[in-house]
Design a protein around this motif. Sequence first.
Motif, PDB file in Angstrom:
ATOM      1  N   UNK B  22       0.822  -1.210   0.000  1.00  0.00           N
ATOM      2  CA  UNK B  22       0.000   0.000   0.000  1.00  0.00           C
ATOM      3  C   UNK B  22       0.857   1.261   0.000  1.00  0.00           C
ATOM      4  N   UNK B  23       1.969   1.225   0.722  1.00  0.00           N
ATOM      5  CA  UNK B  23       2.863   2.392   0.685  1.00  0.00           C
ATOM      6  C   UNK B  23       3.418   2.562  -0.725  1.00  0.00           C
ATOM      7  N   UNK B  24       3.773   1.439  -1.359  1.00  0.00           N
ATOM      8  CA  UNK B  24       4.252   1.487  -2.733  1.00  0.00           C
ATOM      9  C   UNK B  24       3.221   2.105  -3.661  1.00  0.00           C
ATOM     10  N   UNK B  25       1.975   1.702  -3.485  1.00  0.00           N
ATOM     11  CA  UNK B  25       0.897   2.240  -4.322  1.00  0.00           C
ATOM     12  C   UNK B  25       0.725   3.735  -4.085  1.00  0.00           C
ATOM     13  N   UNK B  26       0.828   4.131  -2.845  1.00  0.00           N
ATOM     14  CA  UNK B  26       0.721   5.566  -2.518  1.00  0.00           C
ATOM     15  C   UNK B  26       1.835   6.353  -3.203  1.00  0.00           C
ATOM     16  N   UNK B  27       3.050   5.803  -3.177  1.00  0.00           N
ATOM     17  CA  UNK B  27       4.174   6.473  -3.847  1.00  0.00           C
ATOM     18  C   UNK B  27       3.943   6.522  -5.355  1.00  0.00           C
ATOM     19  N   UNK B  28       3.445   5.432  -5.913  1.00  0.00           N
ATOM     20  CA  UNK B  28       3.242   5.361  -7.359  1.00  0.00           C
ATOM     21  C   UNK B  28       2.160   6.321  -7.822  1.00  0.00           C
ATOM     22  N   UNK B  29       1.303   6.732  -6.893  1.00  0.00           N
ATOM     23  CA  UNK B  29       0.271   7.730  -7.238  1.00  0.00           C
ATOM     24  C   UNK B  29       0.859   9.143  -7.240  1.00  0.00           C
ATOM     25  N   UNK B  30       2.175   9.234  -7.169  1.00  0.00           N
ATOM     26  CA  UNK B  30       2.933  10.487  -7.292  1.00  0.00           C
ATOM     27  C   UNK B  30       2.495  11.608  -6.376  1.00  0.00           C
ATOM     28  N   UNK B  31       2.688  11.402  -5.086  1.00  0.00           N
ATOM     29  CA  UNK B  31       2.464  12.543  -4.202  1.00  0.00           C
ATOM     30  C   UNK B  31       3.380  13.695  -4.631  1.00  0.00           C
ATOM     31  N   UNK B  32       2.869  14.871  -4.544  1.00  0.00           N
ATOM     32  CA  UNK B  32       3.512  16.067  -5.109  1.00  0.00           C
ATOM     33  C   UNK B  32       4.960  16.245  -4.668  1.00  0.00           C
ATOM     34  N   UNK B  33       5.212  15.981  -3.409  1.00  0.00           N
ATOM     35  CA  UNK B  33       6.540  16.267  -2.865  1.00  0.00           C
ATOM     36  C   UNK B  33       7.572  15.189  -3.189  1.00  0.00           C
ATOM     37  N   UNK B  34       7.107  14.039  -3.704  1.00  0.00           N
ATOM     38  CA  UNK B  34       8.047  12.940  -3.957  1.00  0.00           C
ATOM     39  C   UNK B  34       8.975  13.278  -5.121  1.00  0.00           C
TER      40      UNK B  34
END
Lengths: 322, 384
Positions: B22-34
């Motif tokens: 789930x963390x991976x999926x959250x990252x893959x959804x491109x949070x703005x600050x990433x």
Amino acid sequence: MSAADSTYHEILEVATKASERSDGATPLTELGWADILAGLGDPDAFAAAFAIARAQGRALTHSTALGSLAAQPYLEATDLNPGRVVAAIARESRLASRVDVLIGDSIGCLVLVDRPGEGAILVDTDALTLLPIDLPGRLVAHQVSFDGDSCLTEISEDRAAAARVRSVALTRIAAASEMLGAAETVLAMAVQYATDREQFGRPIGTFQAVRHLLAWAETDVVALDAVVRQAIRLGDTAPERFDAVLKALAGRNGRQICERALQTFGGIGFTAEHDHHHFHSRVLFLDGLAGSSAVLTHELGTWLRTTGVDPAYPAAVLAGPD
Amino acid sequence: MLRPEAGTTADPLLALANYRSELGAWCDASPETLALATSPTPDYDDRVDHLRRFMGELYDAGWSRYGWPTGVGGLGGTIIHRATMWEVLATRGVPGMALFEHLEVLAPTLVHHGPTDFIAQVLPDFLSGRKVWSQGFSEPGSGSDLASVRTTATTVDDGYTVTGHKIWTSWSKYASWCLVLARTGSADSRHRGLTALVVDLESPGVDVRPITQANGTDELAEVFFDEVYVPSRRMLAGPGDGWRVAMHILSHERGTLAWFKHLFFYHHLHGCTDFADTRHDSALGNAFLDLTAVTAAAHKGLIAHADGDPLGPHAAFTKLLLCESEQATNDWILAVDPDLAGGIQTDEVALRRQEYLFSRIVTVYGGSQQMQLDTIAKQILQLP
């Protein structure tokens, strides 16, 4: 500590003691080798096999353990008793295209000779030419050649290919374990020597230069032990080429440990009378089997560079099956 | 998509496999600050700023609260959650932990030894990057010999006044708090007369002076304390417990931190394979061997720690192996990217130069190689 970890420690201690008091042969029967080979799919048996290999390195004893492990994957499709079959193990040679080595006293065994691309053959030792390998290290080993027609069984390339990768992996983990056993023992001897030998009015182990040499060597032991244990714990779930990494590390670290031990012993360590050269020779010999450190290290670099594989291992995977 | 929810006892994200995916999926959804946190930025201040913003977003979404107790702002879980978090971030291109290394060096000790209400107040700020921490141990006269520190803490009403001079304090330039090891005992009391105090760096009497390192980054500083008041409620453990607290910190700095740091080396290697050539394959293979060694050793330490059985002096091996692998990785990177020594600079090359140079000093920072070897010789090999 997991159950398999406890088994490993227990068997390592038992096998070490049994090997040290033997007449030079690793007491495989006493240690239940046949059952271990037959039950390699079980984590406890898997751990036990490599604990015995390590004990063999510690005691510098000899046996057909390596060869029978190497043969085991080829025999799953047959009804042959794995304890009776030993595989020859390949090493590189500048002088011949391929050298096959039979380790341990193989008289009365069936010998499996793998010929990549052409399948594998099972041969009686009578039908082989065996050239003794005369090296220090309390080795019992022969260079094998077969140029006859009288092989008992042929295993097709399809079936051999399916077994080959696993055979090489088992061989490498066993050889790495044995190298670790030999290296950690010669290091312990060097630590004892540094404690006993005096110069300038004090044990040489009180001098920081010697202390640091030995501490580096111990670090190499700890590193190799950690990766050996990882390989055993992960079994079939190990990352791609993990057996090659382990084998390369064992050769590199094993040799480095022997070199630092020699530096500690000084001149006396470089005599035929001293035991150091037996440990060193065994480590060198095992490094040469199934892929030397020099060759595998280079190949691993090429693999990483050309395949773009990401070698990072996740923490959860390394936790291994519970 | 599963999302972290505070306080639920049957939180599916406590299962590691769920947390990871789930963390991976959250990252893959491109949070703005990433995107900013993963872009190569040689300017160290910018790098810190980008990472702090990303950690803020990560905290608000709940991910960095796993691995910390619920009583101090966490969502439960273990160090394995934290290890998993950084591993996922490393695979998504976050180049390193930078000042958030202190989440693994200092925060576990804060949680273990600190007064609960204070830690509950400061940990969320730390996790979110709002108020970060630094470590005040070394002094100009006390490097490897930590027990010789001379910064004093004099008892006053309901607290202490701290006077002295700390150096090599990592990330003090950006920090709000400094965990200071100070002498409450007599001048010759060595390790027995030390106390661990949390100093608010905005207090009167504090002077932070950044030190520019030889690689151009100024993540270090010296900090001068001139009768800085610290209330007793900001003491970790009790008076005279400073050495015990320090050893707790060092067991993380030398033991578990290696797991977190070394993951990024794999990605540094991976990031150069595209343009590397065959001449250096042995050096690459060798770096891979070293990485495998530290992975296995550090993992042992991580699991031992999670089981409540820290490594003790065996952490010295992990620290040595970490430095070997960092240097071997950077040796190969130098071989395949010679521009980092020659002066043709893109942002990526400039960053690699910083990292290469830094890899030459890692054998000194955080407990020198020679001290680790001494520890092994004395406590493990038991040489005379």
